[in-house]
Design a protein around this motif. Sequence first.
Motif, short mmCIF file in Angstrom:
data_model
loop_
_atom_site.label_atom_id
_atom_site.label_comp_id
_atom_site.label_asym_id
_atom_site.label_seq_id
_atom_site.Cartn_x
_atom_site.Cartn_y
_atom_site.Cartn_z
N ASP A 139 40.94 29.06 18.84
CA ASP A 139 41.87 29.42 17.76
C ASP A 139 42.41 28.17 17.07
O ASP A 139 42.49 28.11 15.84
N SER A 197 39.60 36.45 17.49
CA SER A 197 40.99 36.82 17.68
C SER A 197 41.66 37.20 16.35
O SER A 197 41.19 36.81 15.27
N ARG A 200 42.42 34.13 14.18
CA ARG A 200 41.29 33.57 13.42
C ARG A 200 40.92 34.47 12.25
O ARG A 200 40.57 33.99 11.17
#
Length: 276
Positions: A139, A197, A200
């Motif tokens: 991330d 995620s 992101r």
Amino acid sequence: MSRTRPAALAAALLTLTTTALAATTGTAHAAHAAHAAHAAHAATVNYVALGDSYSAGGGSSSTYLNSCNQSTNAYPYLYAQSTSPATFDFQACGGATTTDVVNNQLAPLTSGTTLVSMTIGGNDVGLRDVLASCLLGSDAACLSAVSSAENTARTQLPGELDTVYGAIRSRAANAHVVILGYPRFYDPGAPLCPGISPARRAALNDGADVLNSVIQSEAAKYPNFAYADVTSRFAGHQLCDPAPWLHALNWPIGQSFHPTAAGQAGAYLPALEANG
């Protein structure tokens, strides 16, 4: 009276038939006239398609016309097939930057060019590296890459776009120029999106928004330039939607996040048609 009623009825039927025939003929004539007008307009269009892989059609086919990854599924090719312009020159090339467009794609532009389309800017801000960081890294790596690309978009891209837009206007002073943007890649409302995620996904969407905003702002400075937004046209067909019009992780990785054939036909082509 018994003889006049049939006569009157026959006369009425004849009148109705004649009226209906006239209406049908008028509609047919109107349709024919509209088709003829469209054909006449197309016969005067000299169309040049510039840009990067989003215009060349990278990701929309398993085979390509040349080393630029030009595809018959790309929106410029589809537009030319549907409108039959007088001339069509397909210059868009995968991996192209604004400098590549200026140096390698502008030769067909003349005072007789009437329509130009283009996507450009993604490679100038390092989109491929951003995608690699967000698909394969953490991330933190993804957010850092997006932030760097956004900074480049705000500080360096405006001047680069001005150079290519000015060159187009100089060579094709009479052309209508359609600058198309880039999609927002992820549906923020999708409940499940394995492999990447929420942080992101949000960062990549924000990065696309910044890129599009800069492109739109620069295009607005030039006469006869129109910015064509595609983000709303991908709604419901973003990554993690049931029927996405974009590739997720794809090989080669440079085609990841590029429109599929459905995305070219269902989003980019209508955007050009609405602004061309």
